[in-house]
Design an enzyme around this catalytic site. Sequence first.
Site, PDB file in Angstrom:
ATOM      1  N   ASP A 159      49.294  30.313   3.461  1.00  0.00           N
ATOM      2  CA  ASP A 159      50.421  29.495   3.914  1.00  0.00           C
ATOM      3  C   ASP A 159      51.567  29.510   2.902  1.00  0.00           C
ATOM      4  O   ASP A 159      51.944  28.477   2.353  1.00  0.00           O
ATOM      5  CB  ASP A 159      49.902  28.054   4.143  1.00  0.00           C
ATOM      6  CG  ASP A 159      51.013  27.091   4.527  1.00  0.00           C
ATOM      7  OD1 ASP A 159      51.973  27.513   5.181  1.00  0.00           O
ATOM      8  OD2 ASP A 159      50.911  25.902   4.151  1.00  0.00           O
ATOM      9  N   TYR A 443      42.963  16.851   4.118  1.00  0.00           N
ATOM     10  CA  TYR A 443      44.204  16.346   4.703  1.00  0.00           C
ATOM     11  C   TYR A 443      43.983  15.316   5.806  1.00  0.00           C
ATOM     12  O   TYR A 443      44.520  15.453   6.899  1.00  0.00           O
ATOM     13  CB  TYR A 443      45.046  17.515   5.232  1.00  0.00           C
ATOM     14  CG  TYR A 443      45.629  18.352   4.114  1.00  0.00           C
ATOM     15  CD1 TYR A 443      46.839  17.997   3.537  1.00  0.00           C
ATOM     16  CD2 TYR A 443      44.971  19.483   3.645  1.00  0.00           C
ATOM     17  CE1 TYR A 443      47.385  18.749   2.502  1.00  0.00           C
ATOM     18  CE2 TYR A 443      45.508  20.234   2.619  1.00  0.00           C
ATOM     19  CZ  TYR A 443      46.711  19.865   2.041  1.00  0.00           C
ATOM     20  OH  TYR A 443      47.254  20.606   1.018  1.00  0.00           O
TER      21      TYR A 443
HETATM   22  C1  GCB Z   1      45.853  24.164   2.122  1.00  0.00           C
HETATM   23  C2  GCB Z   1      46.183  25.387   1.353  1.00  0.00           C
HETATM   24  C3  GCB Z   1      47.651  25.474   0.996  1.00  0.00           C
HETATM   25  C4  GCB Z   1      48.491  25.028   2.183  1.00  0.00           C
HETATM   26  C5  GCB Z   1      48.149  23.587   2.510  1.00  0.00           C
HETATM   27  C6  GCB Z   1      48.920  23.055   3.726  1.00  0.00           C
HETATM   28  O1  GCB Z   1      44.748  23.735   2.195  1.00  0.00           O
HETATM   29  O2  GCB Z   1      45.402  25.560   0.197  1.00  0.00           O
HETATM   30  O3  GCB Z   1      47.945  26.788   0.630  1.00  0.00           O
HETATM   31  O4  GCB Z   1      49.852  25.193   1.966  1.00  0.00           O
HETATM   32  O5  GCB Z   1      46.798  23.495   2.806  1.00  0.00           O
HETATM   33  O6  GCB Z   1      49.987  22.495   3.538  1.00  0.00           O
HETATM   34  O7  GCB Z   1      48.449  23.225   4.837  1.00  0.00           O
END
Ligand code: GCB
Length: 566
Positions: A159, A443
């Site tokens: 990403d 998240y």
């Molecule tokens: C993650 C990744 C990171 C992304 C982030 C996101 O888990 O390690 O590279 O940018 O999530 O914002 O989704």
Amino acid sequence: MFPKINKYRDRICLSGVWDFVADNDGGEKGFANGLVSPDMMGVPGSWNEQNTKYLQFHGKGWYQRSFFIPDSFSGKKVFLRFGSVSGKATVFVDGERVGYHEGGFLPFECDISKLSADEHRLVVCADNTLDPWSLPPAKLLDSDGRMGFSDQYPATSYDFFPFGGIHRDVFLCAIPSVYIKDVTVRTKISGEVSFDIELSDRTFGKITVESDGEICELSLGGESRASGKITVKSPRLWKIGDGQLYDLRVSLATDSACDEYTVSYGIREVLVEGDKFLLNGESVYFKGFGKHEDFHVLGKGFSAPLWVKDFSLLKWIGANSFRTSHYPYDENILDMADREGVMIIGEAPLVGLNPRFYNDEHQGRVNAVIKEMISRDKNHPSIVMWSLANEPGQASKGDAFFASMAKTARDADPTRPITYVAHQSLADNSPVKYFDVMSVTRYPAWYFIYGRIEEGCKWLSEDMDEFYNTYKKPYLLAEFGADTMAGLHCEPAQMFSEEYQSELLSSVIDVLRQKPYVIGEHVWAFADFKANQNYSRVFYNRKGVFTRERDPKMSAHTLRKIWTEK
Ligand code: GCB
């Protein structure tokens, strides 16, 4: 080793404005025959944002410039040193191929000692074609199993925008023909400093090592390696916020040659003991971020002023650490962290691994990249832990593969703890057992449990306990956060607003601070950064606590309050 200037060594920086052609049909000869009309391109820097023509160019970028080898370089080993060139780099001088390197985040050298002291033409092909087998894999295959938004454009396995170009300084270097090839420094808080020195050749002569007035002399009876120890009296320890540094001056004298190389080092020890991460015997708590090398126009090009700014913001906000997500950063950045006393988790360029890599064919490549990273960065006191991969998919399917990665890192550096950054479920992460620290990205209230911070935190708390109760290792929450449009406000907080990010970060931190096995909190991310195009990214990944311009969002003030008070 990073090129340095001293009595015996010289370097000329070749950064500046180069000629550039995308997809040069004539290849190297295209330039020589005048078949192409090049654009200007700044080095170091990515080509994508320097010229509107190249934003979505992901192929072979051809660079050219001339350079002079001065008379003073005669009789020396002369080479070109590239800090990093994206993807696959092929280097030509005067039409002849002099080097090739794969992997866009680590340095390489091309020997050109046989060239005369004169003007020469240097051409570099930076092949940034998105390749499903590069490390990191820059393209998804249909079989990879897609992330929610992975029909992004371009569809990389990670990403962040796949910037292309010559991203770090290029040097023309001259060193003695018999030379100090490598120095490894290891320290104990007692002041004991041990070193291993590797020479280019088997040599008769003498090595003198000096640091802080202490001297060690080693005689060489035809060896190419030597080891020794000195003890620094009343050592000033390298600490968080107080990057005390020493110089280790290594001098080589033989019948035919002399050489010198100075390594900067810090005296400190790191250790994982039980659930604690110890720096100099004291438990530390990581406060900081996952970052990127990313800025307007520069793309992934190194800029000293930008990084001075970033280090000043880290201090302002009360952070003590960051992870070089998701690849090794420019060496200058590590020097800055060394002197500022900022702890770094040095990450290998292994993001987007998945089961198609977990076999013998790729094990050697992956292990080689880990060794390359450790060899480059091993002497930096700021690096307190290695992260060998970010979010490998279904890591349990590669249990033995990860065991081998872990062993490779431990053999190369027995002094630092290792981790890999896990996502997915407990069942997907059996290799955690081979590592010292459990780093996890989560998240809640962002990618799931939308808009409900309290419920998200409840989920997180249970998930963390489950991980901990299984592996009983110290836990770092390596990523958490929320995309946030600077300037978007509301009450009550809703997703994408500054209020929501601020509330989410502080609520998650409340959960973390209640768990004794947690060793730190790394917010994703330090600043907004350029992402690929899809409906969940408004130009950038906007999880930055600072904007891409480095202006604070509301969450920056919230974190500052938390991190400077507790
Ligand atoms: C993650 C990744 C990171 C992304 C982030 C996101 O888990 O390690 O590279 O940018 O999530 O914002 O989704």
